[in-house]
Write a protein that holds these residues in place. Structure first.
Motif, PDB file in Angstrom:
ATOM      1  N   THR A  48      46.216  41.990  26.770  1.00 39.75           N
ATOM      2  CA  THR A  48      44.935  41.696  26.902  1.00 39.75           C
ATOM      3  C   THR A  48      44.603  41.376  28.353  1.00 39.75           C
ATOM      4  O   THR A  48      43.671  41.726  29.053  1.00 39.75           O
ATOM      5  N   CYS A  49      45.402  40.537  28.781  1.00 35.08           N
ATOM      6  CA  CYS A  49      45.396  39.973  30.077  1.00 35.08           C
ATOM      7  C   CYS A  49      45.815  40.931  31.173  1.00 35.08           C
ATOM      8  O   CYS A  49      45.158  40.848  32.289  1.00 35.08           O
ATOM      9  N   ALA A  50      46.713  41.692  31.048  1.00 36.87           N
ATOM     10  CA  ALA A  50      47.099  42.803  31.901  1.00 36.87           C
ATOM     11  C   ALA A  50      46.062  43.642  32.118  1.00 36.87           C
ATOM     12  O   ALA A  50      45.858  44.122  33.135  1.00 36.87           O
ATOM     13  N   LEU A  51      45.415  44.167  31.044  1.00 38.94           N
ATOM     14  CA  LEU A  51      44.186  45.140  31.041  1.00 38.94           C
ATOM     15  C   LEU A  51      43.141  44.258  31.830  1.00 38.94           C
ATOM     16  O   LEU A  51      42.537  44.878  32.639  1.00 38.94           O
ATOM     17  N   ALA A  52      42.999  43.039  31.650  1.00 40.68           N
ATOM     18  CA  ALA A  52      41.786  42.253  32.205  1.00 40.68           C
ATOM     19  C   ALA A  52      41.998  42.460  33.842  1.00 40.68           C
ATOM     20  O   ALA A  52      41.176  42.546  34.665  1.00 40.68           O
ATOM     21  N   PHE A  58      39.922  46.861  39.930  1.00 39.54           N
ATOM     22  CA  PHE A  58      39.193  48.091  40.249  1.00 39.54           C
ATOM     23  C   PHE A  58      37.624  47.779  40.079  1.00 39.54           C
ATOM     24  O   PHE A  58      36.743  48.426  41.026  1.00 39.54           O
ATOM     25  N   TRP A  59      36.882  46.854  39.177  1.00 37.74           N
ATOM     26  CA  TRP A  59      35.723  46.612  38.986  1.00 37.74           C
ATOM     27  C   TRP A  59      35.300  45.973  40.704  1.00 37.74           C
ATOM     28  O   TRP A  59      34.116  46.010  41.017  1.00 37.74           O
ATOM     29  N   SER A  60      36.162  45.206  41.393  1.00 33.13           N
ATOM     30  CA  SER A  60      35.888  44.250  42.240  1.00 33.13           C
ATOM     31  C   SER A  60      35.914  45.397  43.667  1.00 33.13           C
ATOM     32  O   SER A  60      35.563  44.684  44.751  1.00 33.13           O
ATOM     33  N   HIS A  61      36.456  46.486  43.268  1.00 40.37           N
ATOM     34  CA  HIS A  61      36.553  47.456  44.474  1.00 40.37           C
ATOM     35  C   HIS A  61      35.805  48.729  44.249  1.00 40.37           C
ATOM     36  O   HIS A  61      36.390  49.707  44.101  1.00 40.37           O
ATOM     37  N   PRO A  62      34.478  48.763  43.988  1.00 39.61           N
ATOM     38  CA  PRO A  62      33.949  49.912  43.422  1.00 39.61           C
ATOM     39  C   PRO A  62      33.822  51.274  44.432  1.00 39.61           C
ATOM     40  O   PRO A  62      33.917  52.064  43.968  1.00 39.61           O
ATOM     41  N   ASP A  63      33.952  50.919  45.594  1.00 45.51           N
ATOM     42  CA  ASP A  63      33.548  51.884  46.696  1.00 45.51           C
ATOM     43  C   ASP A  63      34.748  51.777  47.635  1.00 45.51           C
ATOM     44  O   ASP A  63      34.755  52.732  48.763  1.00 45.51           O
ATOM     45  N   ASP A  64      35.752  51.093  47.312  1.00 40.40           N
ATOM     46  CA  ASP A  64      37.059  51.040  48.263  1.00 40.40           C
ATOM     47  C   ASP A  64      38.191  52.278  47.568  1.00 40.40           C
ATOM     48  O   ASP A  64      38.483  52.030  46.786  1.00 40.40           O
ATOM     49  N   THR A  68      43.479  52.586  50.999  1.00 41.67           N
ATOM     50  CA  THR A  68      42.823  52.240  52.256  1.00 41.67           C
ATOM     51  C   THR A  68      41.733  51.040  51.988  1.00 41.67           C
ATOM     52  O   THR A  68      41.893  50.312  53.282  1.00 41.67           O
ATOM     53  N   GLY A  69      41.418  50.600  51.106  1.00 41.66           N
ATOM     54  CA  GLY A  69      40.592  49.581  51.219  1.00 41.66           C
ATOM     55  C   GLY A  69      41.107  48.203  50.336  1.00 41.66           C
ATOM     56  O   GLY A  69      40.470  47.341  50.319  1.00 41.66           O
ATOM     57  N   TRP A  70      42.227  48.500  49.893  1.00 43.79           N
ATOM     58  CA  TRP A  70      42.730  47.332  48.975  1.00 43.79           C
ATOM     59  C   TRP A  70      43.874  46.614  49.873  1.00 43.79           C
ATOM     60  O   TRP A  70      44.634  47.480  50.680  1.00 43.79           O
ATOM     61  N   THR A  71      44.269  45.311  49.844  1.00 44.44           N
ATOM     62  CA  THR A  71      45.121  44.857  50.465  1.00 44.44           C
ATOM     63  C   THR A  71      46.497  44.954  49.753  1.00 44.44           C
ATOM     64  O   THR A  71      46.513  45.285  48.585  1.00 44.44           O
ATOM     65  N   LYS A  72      47.671  44.878  50.373  1.00 41.64           N
ATOM     66  CA  LYS A  72      49.033  44.956  49.746  1.00 41.64           C
ATOM     67  C   LYS A  72      49.089  43.984  48.534  1.00 41.64           C
ATOM     68  O   LYS A  72      49.597  44.549  47.385  1.00 41.64           O
ATOM     69  N   GLY A  73      48.665  42.911  48.617  1.00 45.07           N
ATOM     70  CA  GLY A  73      48.798  41.935  47.572  1.00 45.07           C
ATOM     71  C   GLY A  73      47.993  42.381  46.313  1.00 45.07           C
ATOM     72  O   GLY A  73      48.234  42.318  45.080  1.00 45.07           O
ATOM     73  N   GLU A  74      46.776  42.900  46.408  1.00 44.27           N
ATOM     74  CA  GLU A  74      45.880  43.430  45.607  1.00 44.27           C
ATOM     75  C   GLU A  74      46.555  44.516  44.797  1.00 44.27           C
ATOM     76  O   GLU A  74      46.453  44.729  43.610  1.00 44.27           O
ATOM     77  N   ARG A  75      47.096  45.409  45.441  1.00 47.17           N
ATOM     78  CA  ARG A  75      47.787  46.614  44.814  1.00 47.17           C
ATOM     79  C   ARG A  75      49.198  45.929  44.128  1.00 47.17           C
ATOM     80  O   ARG A  75      49.286  46.618  43.143  1.00 47.17           O
ATOM     81  N   LEU A  76      49.812  45.183  44.506  1.00 49.47           N
ATOM     82  CA  LEU A  76      50.920  44.844  44.017  1.00 49.47           C
ATOM     83  C   LEU A  76      50.912  43.952  42.806  1.00 49.47           C
ATOM     84  O   LEU A  76      51.433  44.371  41.526  1.00 49.47           O
ATOM     85  N   ALA A  77      49.539  43.298  42.683  1.00 48.35           N
ATOM     86  CA  ALA A  77      48.989  42.651  41.448  1.00 48.35           C
ATOM     87  C   ALA A  77      48.688  43.663  40.424  1.00 48.35           C
ATOM     88  O   ALA A  77      49.143  43.450  39.097  1.00 48.35           O
ATOM     89  N   VAL A  78      48.405  44.816  40.844  1.00 49.33           N
ATOM     90  CA  VAL A  78      47.879  45.980  39.768  1.00 49.33           C
ATOM     91  C   VAL A  78      49.175  46.566  39.360  1.00 49.33           C
ATOM     92  O   VAL A  78      49.473  46.793  38.049  1.00 49.33           O
ATOM     93  N   TYR A  79      50.154  46.898  40.084  1.00 49.99           N
ATOM     94  CA  TYR A  79      51.604  47.018  39.867  1.00 49.99           C
ATOM     95  C   TYR A  79      52.064  46.382  38.888  1.00 49.99           C
ATOM     96  O   TYR A  79      52.759  46.872  37.701  1.00 49.99           O
TER      97      TYR A  79
END
Length: 345
Positions: A48-52, A58-64, A68-79
């Motif tokens: 549940t937390c992983a889905l959240a 993605f909700w906080s980056h609707p237009d990015d 190109t618009g995400w930082t490395k750390g934000e992408r790593l958190a998703v991975y």
């Protein structure tokens, strides 16, 4: 009498052909439902937390654009959350299967599949956290900016490709099977693969990560004191460095909370003559902490990345102001640039 008991145990181990000959753990001591129900609850929370984390990211980056618009750390958190999500689903299915049937997972091919998924995503997370540690260390000490490649293909091939190859080889060599509680490396035939793919990488990466994070944190504190001494209190920039160091240290804390018991049981498994010799308490601890990865990653996401983006404009203005101050006094701007990379921008 003790010597006879040990000889009997060793004889039984020799007669065991694979993990299916070892009794399912928990049925003989009344711990069966406690173990599997607890693991299922932890896995459901983690899933549940992983889905959240993924949805919120993605909700906080609707237009990015993701690359190109995400930082490395934000992408790593998703991975990391994707790793937890797929691992949790596999483990959840495995525990439900065992809970319902009260037997080892059958057919063997299904158990091999669960073991393959476990190996793939456990090792992927270990390698990914190590990349984070190396990236922060090299940026802090050498002002070196490493690229993950177009579409992050460098880190993705490394963290997902290498484990996939290792797990495929292990599957072809019949190294997977029921390991008392769930499917992983066969306790009779899978000792070599467990040592090569999990125990050695886990213990080595733990040691390397701790060393790199300690050195990084010390270096940042030294730089902050040096700048304060020469320029006085730098206000928000100095505080930003201190907060960055504390936030990034959360990766180490989370890494140890989730995997310390897993590494310990891996070492114990290689030393013990019988898998039954591993302490029961340690088996329970492993089941709880390793199944809470999604919860830990959500905590890190909320603490480190969630509030970064709304303040980015103000942060950039503050950084530009300090760059001008540095340039006016003929001071290098490397310190500010280092901070940007340390925050995984």
């Amino acid at each position: 009498e003790t010597m006879a008991s040990n000889n009997s145990t060793q004889t039984d181990m020799v007669l065991f052909k694979d993990g299916y000959d070892i009794p399912l753990y928990g049925l003989d001591n009344g711990m069966f439902y406690y173990i599997h129900v607890t693991d299922i609850v932890c896995l459901t929370m983690s899933l549940t937390c992983a889905l959240a984390t993924i949805i919120s990211s993605f909700w906080s980056h609707p237009d990015d654009g993701f690359y190109t618009g995400w930082t490395k750390g934000e992408r790593l958190a998703v991975y990391m959350s994707i790793c937890d999500l797929l691992l949790n689903i596999s483990l959840l299915m495995n525990h439900l299967h065992i809970l319902i049937t009260k037997t080892h997972t059958r057919p063997k091919e299904l158990c091999v599949f669960f073991g393959f998924i476990m190996t793939e995503f456990v090792l992927a997370q270990l390698l990914m956290v190590n990349v984070v540690a190396i990236n922060i260390f090299s940026t802090t000490f050498f002002s070196t900016k490493y690229s993950f490649g177009k579409f992050d293909r460098g880190i993705l091939l490394w963290t997902f490709g290498v484990p996939c190859i290792g797990a495929l080889i292990a599957a072809m060599l019949d190294q997977f099977g029921p390991a008392e509680i769930a499917c992983f490396f066969d306790p009779i035939n899978g000792r070599v693969a467990s040592l090569v793919l999990i125990t050695i990488p886990l213990t080595a990466i733990m040691g390397v990560n701790v060393l790199l994070y300690i050195l990084t944190f010390i270096k940042i504190r030294i730089d902050i004191r040096a700048v304060r001494k020469s320029l006085g209190n730098m206000g928000s920039t100095t505080e930003r460095h201190i907060k960055a160091g504390r936030k990034m240290s959360m990766f180490v804390v989370a890494f140890f909370i989730q995997w310390f018991s897993f590494g310990l049981i891996g070492v114990w498994f290689m030393i013990a003559d019988d898998v039954a010799d591993i302490p029961k308490v340690l088996k329970h601890v492993v089941g709880i902490f390793t199944n809470l990865g999604g919860v830990l990653n959500l905590i890190i996401y909320l603490a480190v990345f969630r509030k970064t983006r709304p303040n980015m404009a103000a942060s950039m203005n503050s950084q530009n102001t300090h760059m001008v101050s540095y340039n006016n006094k003929n001071r290098p701007t490397r310190f500010v640039q280092r901070n940007e990379e340390f925050e995984f921008n």
